[in-house]
Enzyme design. Structure first.
Site, PDB file in Angstrom:
ATOM      1  N   LYS A 271      70.588 118.371 -59.622  1.00 44.96           N
ATOM      2  CA  LYS A 271      71.975 118.064 -59.254  1.00 44.96           C
ATOM      3  C   LYS A 271      72.266 116.607 -59.604  1.00 44.96           C
ATOM      4  O   LYS A 271      71.508 115.697 -59.231  1.00 44.96           O
ATOM      5  CB  LYS A 271      72.212 118.268 -57.756  1.00 44.96           C
ATOM      6  CG  LYS A 271      73.652 117.939 -57.326  1.00 44.96           C
ATOM      7  CD  LYS A 271      73.819 118.083 -55.823  1.00 44.96           C
ATOM      8  CE  LYS A 271      73.308 116.879 -55.083  1.00 44.96           C
ATOM      9  NZ  LYS A 271      74.348 115.938 -54.644  1.00 44.96           N
TER      10      LYS A 271
ATOM     11  N   ASP B 193      77.887 117.816 -59.437  1.00 44.89           N
ATOM     12  CA  ASP B 193      78.514 117.932 -58.118  1.00 44.89           C
ATOM     13  C   ASP B 193      79.491 116.781 -57.881  1.00 44.89           C
ATOM     14  O   ASP B 193      79.144 115.765 -57.281  1.00 44.89           O
ATOM     15  CB  ASP B 193      77.423 117.944 -57.048  1.00 44.89           C
ATOM     16  CG  ASP B 193      77.973 118.197 -55.659  1.00 44.89           C
ATOM     17  OD1 ASP B 193      79.074 118.765 -55.539  1.00 44.89           O
ATOM     18  OD2 ASP B 193      77.285 117.836 -54.681  1.00 44.89           O
TER      19      ASP B 193
ATOM     20  N   LYS C   6      82.841 117.544 -56.742  1.00 45.42           N
ATOM     21  CA  LYS C   6      83.742 118.003 -55.679  1.00 45.42           C
ATOM     22  C   LYS C   6      85.205 117.633 -55.944  1.00 45.42           C
ATOM     23  O   LYS C   6      85.857 116.949 -55.154  1.00 45.42           O
ATOM     24  CB  LYS C   6      83.306 117.442 -54.326  1.00 45.42           C
ATOM     25  CG  LYS C   6      81.896 117.833 -53.899  1.00 45.42           C
ATOM     26  CD  LYS C   6      81.571 117.276 -52.524  1.00 45.42           C
ATOM     27  CE  LYS C   6      80.194 117.688 -52.048  1.00 45.42           C
ATOM     28  NZ  LYS C   6      79.093 117.029 -52.803  1.00 45.42           N
TER      29      LYS C   6
ATOM     30  N   ASP D 106      92.366 117.683 -56.161  1.00 49.77           N
ATOM     31  CA  ASP D 106      93.572 116.991 -56.608  1.00 49.77           C
ATOM     32  C   ASP D 106      94.617 118.053 -56.924  1.00 49.77           C
ATOM     33  O   ASP D 106      94.398 119.238 -56.677  1.00 49.77           O
ATOM     34  CB  ASP D 106      93.267 116.121 -57.835  1.00 49.77           C
ATOM     35  CG  ASP D 106      94.142 114.864 -57.895  1.00 49.77           C
ATOM     36  OD1 ASP D 106      95.368 115.004 -57.674  1.00 49.77           O
ATOM     37  OD2 ASP D 106      93.605 113.776 -58.166  1.00 49.77           O
TER      38      ASP D 106
ATOM     39  N   THR E 185      78.098 119.804 -45.052  1.00 52.57           N
ATOM     40  CA  THR E 185      77.007 120.011 -44.085  1.00 52.57           C
ATOM     41  C   THR E 185      76.825 118.816 -43.150  1.00 52.57           C
ATOM     42  O   THR E 185      76.060 118.889 -42.200  1.00 52.57           O
ATOM     43  CB  THR E 185      75.679 120.310 -44.805  1.00 52.57           C
ATOM     44  OG1 THR E 185      75.441 119.294 -45.783  1.00 52.57           O
ATOM     45  CG2 THR E 185      75.725 121.667 -45.486  1.00 52.57           C
TER      46      THR E 185
ATOM     47  N   ARG F 287      66.017 114.351 -50.606  1.00 49.96           N
ATOM     48  CA  ARG F 287      65.032 113.387 -50.132  1.00 49.96           C
ATOM     49  C   ARG F 287      63.651 113.967 -49.858  1.00 49.96           C
ATOM     50  O   ARG F 287      62.646 113.264 -50.004  1.00 49.96           O
ATOM     51  CB  ARG F 287      65.595 112.683 -48.892  1.00 49.96           C
ATOM     52  CG  ARG F 287      66.660 111.662 -49.245  1.00 49.96           C
ATOM     53  CD  ARG F 287      67.485 111.192 -48.060  1.00 49.96           C
ATOM     54  NE  ARG F 287      68.581 112.105 -47.764  1.00 49.96           N
ATOM     55  CZ  ARG F 287      69.682 111.759 -47.102  1.00 49.96           C
ATOM     56  NH1 ARG F 287      69.828 110.512 -46.681  1.00 49.96           N
ATOM     57  NH2 ARG F 287      70.641 112.623 -46.876  1.00 49.96           N
TER      58      ARG F 287
END
Length: 237
Positions: A33, A60, A62, A65, A124, A216
């Site tokens: 990603k 990614d 997002k 608009d 999330t 991570r």
């Protein structure tokens, strides 16, 4: 159906990114990603370099608009030969349709395959209390996620980005062919950091996830390849 482990390359520049990837024996087999931090610093060239390596890319950004702006932006992203990309479902039906048109147009320009269009329902990092008090959404978080997933499915999106905890609800509302790609994945001994609705890889599998995004737990591990294999074993059961 492909059920990838997608490694979140949340790095500030391409040198750190490729130093990390080169710690894997076969980086060309990975699905990664690229988010806002890396893309906004390096630009489209980072995607070109990853694709030349053979790495599959989930871009990614997002987008959220007016429909015309999103359509034209997605047309540019469609030319990058990425495998997945994102919008916010809250942008509404016209914006979702426009995003899909743009992706298809962009991929046609390079004789490619359109990226899977994934719609963000609720981040999330968002709790139900926060959603209700700050977004003034009066329904439950589950109802909000389900509604946005159905809206996305009805207007051409291929799936959602959401917590694995909501995967069964989304599949029930939009069908099992509608993809549920789930961030917020942690091993049992990992810190939750800024995520609130998290699961382990095994829990995501049991809930019916179609793919997991892991950052991570892999990128900050002493041995990223070993951490990846642990997650892969748990994910595949």
């Amino acid at each position: 159906m492909m059920r990838p482990i997608i490694i979140a390359l949340d790095f500030k520049n391409q040198q750190i990114c490729f130093d990390f990837l080169n710690r894997f024996t076969h980086p060309e087999d990975l699905f990664v990603k690229v988010g806002m931090e890396l893309f906004y610093f390096e630009g489209p060239s980072i995607i070109t370099k990853l694709r030349k390596m053979g790495v599959k890319v989930f871009l990614d950004l997002k987008l959220y608009d007016i429909p015309h702006t999103v359509e034209k932006a997605m047309e540019q992203l469609g030319r990058l030969d990425v495998q997945m990309t994102t919008i916010h479902a809250a942008g509404g039906s016209e914006m979702i349709q426009a995003a899909k048109r743009g992706l298809v147009a962009g991929s046609k320009a390079i004789n490619g395959t359109p990226a899977k269009l994934l719609a963000v329902t609720q981040l999330t990092s968002t709790s139900e209390a926060q959603m209700q008090s700050e977004q003034l959404v009066s329904v439950s978080l589950k109802k909000s996620v389900t509604h946005l997933a159905k809206l996305a499915a009805a207007n051409g999106a291929d799936g959602t980005i959401s917590s694995a905890l909501e995967t069964p609800l989304i599949h029930e509302a939009a069908g099992n062919q509608f993809l549920c790609i789930n961030p917020g994945i942690r091993l049992k001994n990992n810190s939750t950091d800024d995520q609130k609705r998290i699961t382990t890889p095994a829990q995501a599998r049991e809930l019916g996830s179609n793919g997991i995004v892991v950052g991570r737990a892999i990128t900050q591990a002493e041995d990223p390849q070993a951490a990846y294999q642990i997650i892969k074993q748990e994910w595949e059961g």
